[in-house]
Motif scaffolding. Structure first.
Motif, short mmCIF file in Angstrom:
data_model
loop_
_atom_site.label_atom_id
_atom_site.label_comp_id
_atom_site.label_asym_id
_atom_site.label_seq_id
_atom_site.Cartn_x
_atom_site.Cartn_y
_atom_site.Cartn_z
N GLU A 157 -2.21 -5.31 12.55
CA GLU A 157 -1.41 -4.22 13.09
C GLU A 157 -2.37 -3.28 13.81
O GLU A 157 -3.45 -2.99 13.31
CB GLU A 157 -0.67 -3.49 11.97
CG GLU A 157 0.36 -4.38 11.31
CD GLU A 157 1.13 -3.69 10.18
OE1 GLU A 157 1.25 -2.45 10.19
OE2 GLU A 157 1.61 -4.41 9.30
N LYS A 190 0.84 -1.20 0.00
CA LYS A 190 0.00 0.00 0.00
C LYS A 190 0.87 1.25 0.00
O LYS A 190 2.03 1.20 0.37
CB LYS A 190 -0.90 0.01 1.27
CG LYS A 190 -1.84 -1.19 1.36
CD LYS A 190 -2.69 -1.17 2.61
CE LYS A 190 -1.95 -1.36 3.91
NZ LYS A 190 -1.29 -2.67 4.08
N ASP A 235 -4.05 -0.99 9.41
CA ASP A 235 -3.49 -1.70 8.27
C ASP A 235 -4.58 -2.36 7.42
O ASP A 235 -5.49 -1.68 6.97
CB ASP A 235 -2.42 -2.69 8.72
CG ASP A 235 -1.45 -3.02 7.59
OD1 ASP A 235 -1.01 -2.07 6.93
OD2 ASP A 235 -1.18 -4.20 7.36
N LYS A 274 -2.73 -11.92 10.58
CA LYS A 274 -1.84 -10.92 11.19
C LYS A 274 -2.58 -9.60 11.24
O LYS A 274 -3.24 -9.22 10.26
CB LYS A 274 -0.59 -10.80 10.33
CG LYS A 274 0.45 -9.81 10.81
CD LYS A 274 0.32 -8.41 10.28
CE LYS A 274 0.48 -8.21 8.81
NZ LYS A 274 0.41 -6.77 8.41
MG LIG Z 1 2.07 -4.71 5.15
#
Ligand SMILES: [Mg+2]
Ligand SMILES: Nc1ncnc2c1ncn2[C@@H]1O[C@H](COP(=O)(O)OP(=O)(O)O)[C@@H](O)[C@H]1O
Length: 239
Positions: free
Chosen positions: A178, A12, A191, A176
């Protein structure tokens, strides 16, 4: 309208906006794996992941979880709350796959007794190593209170995502996240949540390679990568 480029990452690009508390996140088609040792592109991934992440952030907001998502503003762009990302990648595992199998000698596909939360130090130069609470404290990556909150938040997100993906006929193997701290000091899920950051297996397929619907198709050169993302998007948007 986008401002200046703040940061270009692997998946990104972040831009400023005319509001200092709001950023624009543009999703790219670029794909990387193994700490960027393997590089490529997945056709249309930026738009697919932006659509998937937007839908899931909105779902989690409805479930009462605080996220950075504000609104989708184009097929591959969303406005998000500007946060200070804690340099910790929080991983939740329901089924053993990937690095934990190598690390602990577990069998791929082995269900875990209960969801496992792991912390990794978000540091590409070091290859995002696994860390403990003691390392989090020693390196000042988060306060002990934040570390405890991170774990609970990760487990809450897991519960909601498991329910959500089950409706999509997908098994949430692991993922995962963030987490960031906003201007008021509040923790926000930030994220992205997408097939780049989740392991998703098709519930209806038994074959261990054929059932993979996420970035493992890219990591392991399994083919039909964009097709798998497309199918995930179709199911997510319909759920
Ligand atoms: Mg990343
Ligand atoms: N709301 C946010 N505010 C500030 N930074 C963010 C926000 N959401 C995500 N980020 C950061 O944006 C960066 C760009 O994402 P990505 O391309 O995935 O980067 P990376 O290559 O570091 O994984 C990441 O470092 C991520 O931590």
């Amino acid at each position: 309208m986008s401002g200046t480029k703040l940061y270009e990452g692997k998946a990104k690009i972040l831009f400023t906006t005319n509001d200092p508390n709001i950023l624009l996140s543009r999703y790219k088609d670029d794909a990387t794996a193994f700490n960027a040792l393997k590089k490529g592109t997945i056709a249309n991934k930026g738009e697919m992941n932006c659509a998937i992440a937007s839908h899931i952030f909105q779902y989690l907001e409805i479930q009462g979880l605080a996220t950075h998502f504000i609104k989708q503003v184009s097929p591959n762009e969303m406005q998000v709350a500007a946060v200070k990302i804690l340099p910790i990648e929080v991983v939740v595992r329901n089924i053993a796959a990937g690095s934990i199998c190598k690390r602990l000698g577990l069998e791929q596909g082995q269900p875990l007794k209960q969801p496992l939360v792991e912390f990794f130090y978000k540091n590409d130069d070091l290859g995002d190593p696994l860390i403990t609470d003691a390392h989090v404290a020693m390196l000042d990556l988060a306060t002990p209170e934040q570390a405890a909150q991170l774990k609970q938040l990760a487990l809450d997100i897991n519960q909601h995502l498991q329910t959500f993906f089950d409706r999509c006929n997908l098994i949430l193997v692991d993922f995962k996240v963030e987490i960031g701290v906003d201007v008021k000091g509040k923790l926000l899920l930030a994220d992205e949540i997408s097939p780049d950051t989740c392991r998703l297996w098709d519930k209806a397929i038994a074959d261990p390679s054929d059932r993979i619907m996420d970035k493992d198709r890219f990591r392991q050169d399994l083919g039909n990568i964009a097709e798998a993302y497309q199918e995930v998007m179709k199911r997510v948007l319909a759920a």
